[in-house]
Enzyme design. Structure first.
Site, PDB file in Angstrom:
ATOM      1  N   LYS A   1       0.730  -1.283  -0.057  1.00 31.91           N
ATOM      2  CA  LYS A   1      -0.008  -0.047  -0.097  1.00 31.91           C
ATOM      3  C   LYS A   1       0.924   1.106   0.085  1.00 31.91           C
ATOM      4  O   LYS A   1       0.380   2.167  -0.652  1.00 31.91           O
ATOM      5  CB  LYS A   1      -1.084   0.153   1.205  1.00 31.91           C
ATOM      6  CG  LYS A   1      -1.971  -1.035   1.063  1.00 31.91           C
ATOM      7  CD  LYS A   1      -3.314  -0.639   1.845  1.00 31.91           C
ATOM      8  CE  LYS A   1      -4.460  -1.431   1.426  1.00 31.91           C
ATOM      9  NZ  LYS A   1      -5.591  -1.337   2.463  1.00 31.91           N
TER      10      LYS A   1
ATOM     11  N   LYS B   1      -5.573 -10.228  -6.839  1.00 30.73           N
ATOM     12  CA  LYS B   1      -6.756 -10.194  -6.165  1.00 30.73           C
ATOM     13  C   LYS B   1      -7.697  -9.281  -6.434  1.00 30.73           C
ATOM     14  O   LYS B   1      -7.349  -8.265  -7.041  1.00 30.73           O
ATOM     15  CB  LYS B   1      -6.433 -10.631  -4.490  1.00 30.73           C
ATOM     16  CG  LYS B   1      -6.198  -9.219  -3.963  1.00 30.73           C
ATOM     17  CD  LYS B   1      -6.208  -9.157  -2.391  1.00 30.73           C
ATOM     18  CE  LYS B   1      -5.981  -7.707  -2.062  1.00 30.73           C
ATOM     19  NZ  LYS B   1      -5.698  -7.523  -0.552  1.00 30.73           N
TER      20      LYS B   1
ATOM     21  N   LYS C   1     -10.643  -3.379  -4.320  1.00 34.30           N
ATOM     22  CA  LYS C   1     -11.482  -2.155  -4.126  1.00 34.30           C
ATOM     23  C   LYS C   1     -10.677  -1.090  -5.153  1.00 34.30           C
ATOM     24  O   LYS C   1     -11.329  -0.241  -5.753  1.00 34.30           O
ATOM     25  CB  LYS C   1     -11.725  -1.497  -2.894  1.00 34.30           C
ATOM     26  CG  LYS C   1     -12.526  -2.268  -2.011  1.00 34.30           C
ATOM     27  CD  LYS C   1     -12.558  -1.602  -0.631  1.00 34.30           C
ATOM     28  CE  LYS C   1     -13.489  -2.655   0.320  1.00 34.30           C
ATOM     29  NZ  LYS C   1     -13.289  -2.189   1.766  1.00 34.30           N
TER      30      LYS C   1
END
Ligand code: TYM
Length: 340
Positions: free
Chosen positions: A111, A203, A206
Site C-alpha cells: 500500500k 486479487k 477495491k
C-alpha cells in the site's frame, strides 16, 4: 466463551471478494457464536478519505451487512470510531508490538508503494489497531479473507507478548490464565482469495482501476452479466476434477466463485460443468450471481436511502460494544499500571 469479531473498511466498491471471503461467512457464523461486525472507519483514514464520501461509505458497508443477512438485534453491528477503546488499546499495543514485526507486514509495503516516506504513520501502525479491534472484545474467532492472514498472526503475537510482559502484574491482580486469548483466524472455503476477473494472478480489489476486474455488490444484473462474459479465461474446456485447475488461475477463480455462491465444493461444480465449454459455465455463473447478489444490492440501495435508520443501528451497536470494551479497558489499565 466463543466470540467472533471482524471488520470491513468503508473505502468504496464493496465487491464479490469482500462478500465471499468475509460478509457471507459473517452471516453463517451468527447461529454458532456471539458476533461483532465492525465498520472500521479509523482504518479507512490511514489513507486520505473525503469526509462526505467517508460518511456515505460507512452507511453503505452497514447496509451491506444488513442486506446480506446479519441481524443487528441479535449481534452487534457498529462503526469503530464510536467506541474509544479501539484507539486506547491500539496505543498500548503500539508499545507492545516491535518495529521489526511491523516491518515484515507485506500489505504495508504494497500500500505504501515506492513513496514510503510519504505514507501515513497510521498506515504503518494499522495492524496494531486491527489487533486492538479483536482483542478489545477478547474475540476467539476472526473470519477474514486470505489477505488478512499475516495481520491475524501479528494479533496473536501481540496477545502473547502482552500476556507475558504483564504476567506478574496480572498475577498480583488475581487474573488467572491468559488475559487475551489467541484469536483463531477463520480463513478458507473456495473463495478465501477471489482474484481479479481480468488477471488471475491479482486479487480482486477495491482499488483496481479497472471496474471490469471486480463485481461490485451494487452492480445491476446487466453489469454483472457483462463483466462475467468478459472475464478472462483460457481456451481449454473445464476439467472434470479440481486437480486439472492447477496452472489455470482464471478458470480456478471462476469455479471457486461459483462454488462459494452455491455453497458447494469445487469438485461438485466440476462434476457438473467439467468437459463443457466456458460459455455454458459462464451463463450458469451469471444466473447464479444475479440470483444471489441482485437482492442484496437492491436491499442495500433501499437501506442507504434511509440514513437515519442506519445511524440508529450503529449507535445502538456502539452502545452495546462499549459495555464489553469498557470492561476490557478497565482491566488493561489496571494491568499496565495506569491510575483510574
Ligand atoms: P478489507 O476492508 O480490505 O476487506 C474486508 C474483508 O474482505 C476480505 N477480502 C477478500 N476476501 C477474498 N478475496 C478477496 N479478493 C478479498 N478482498 C478482501 C478481507 O480479507 C476482509 O476479511 N484490515 C481489514 C479490516 C479489519 C479487520 C479488523 C478484519 C480491521 N480490523 C479486525 C478482521 C478483524 C481490511 O482491510 O479488510
Amino acid at each position: 466463551q466463543q466470540r467472533v469479531f471482524s471488520g470491513v473498511q468503508p473505502t468504496g466498491n464493496l465487491h464479490l471478494g469482500n462478500y465471499l471471503g468475509a460478509i457471507q461467512r459473517f452471516v453463517a457464523l451468527q447461529d454458532s457464536y456471539d458476533c461483532l461486525y465492525c465498520v472500521v472507519d479509523m482504518h479507512a483514514i490511514t489513507v486520505w478519505q473525503d469526509p462526505a464520501e467517508l460518511k456515505k461509505q460507512i452507511r453503505e458497508v452497514t447496509a451491506a451487512f444488513i442486506a446480506a443477512g446479519i441481524d443487528p438485534t441479535k449481534h452487534i453491528v457498529f462503526n469503530q470510531s464510536q467506541v474509544s477503546g479501539h484507539a486506547e488499546l491500539a496505543w498500548v499495543f503500539n508499545c507492545v508490538a516491535r518495529l521489526g514485526w511491523l516491518n515484515r507486514m507485506t500489505q504495508f509495503k504494497e500500500k505504501a508503494g515506492k513513496d514510503r516516506e510519504n505514507a501515513s504513520v497510521g498506515l504503518y501502525a494499522y495492524p496494531n489497531l486491527m489487533a486492538a479491534d479483536i482483542l478489545l472484545y477478547r474475540a476467539t474467532h476472526v473470519p477474514v479473507g486470505e489477505d488478512q492472514k499475516q495481520h491475524l498472526e501479528l494479533a496473536r503475537d501481540i496477545a502473547q507478548k502482552f500476556n507475558n510482559d504483564f504476567g506478574p502484574s496480572m498475577a498480583m491482580l488475581g487474573i488467572e490464565g491468559a488475559f487475551f486469548p489467541q484469536p483463531e483466524p477463520l480463513i478458507g472455503g473456495p473463495a478465501a482469495r477471489v482474484m481479479s476477473l481480468r488477471d488471475g494472478s491479482k486479487k480482486m480489489s477495491k482499488s483496481d482501476p479497472s471496474d471490469l476486474s471486480r463485481i461490485n455488490l451494487t452492480d445491476d444484473a446487466d453489469t454483472v452479466a457483462s463483466k462475467i462474459r468478459k472475464a478472462k479465461t483460457d481456451p481449454e474446456p473445464l476439467p472434470s476434477e479440481a486437480e486439472g485447475l492447477k496452472g489455470r488461475p482464471e478458470a480456478e477463480n471462476l469455479v471457486g466463485i461459483y462454488a462459494a455462491l452455491a455453497d458447494v465444493s469445487k469438485e461438485k461444480v466440476l462434476a457438473e460443468f467439467g468437459g463443457g465449454q466456458f460459455s455454458t459455465f459462464k451463463a450458469a455463473l451469471v444466473d447464479l450471481s444475479v440470483a444471489k447478489l441482485g437482492p442484496i444490492g437492491g436491499e442495500m440501495k433501499r437501506l442507504v436511502s434511509e440514513p437515519s435508520h442506519i445511524d440508529a443501528i450503529l449507535r445502538d451497536g456502539a452502545a452495546r460494544a462499549r459495555v464489553i470494551a469498557d470492561e476490557t479497558m478497565h482491566h488493561v489499565k489496571d494491568i499496565v499500571g495506569f491510575v483510574r
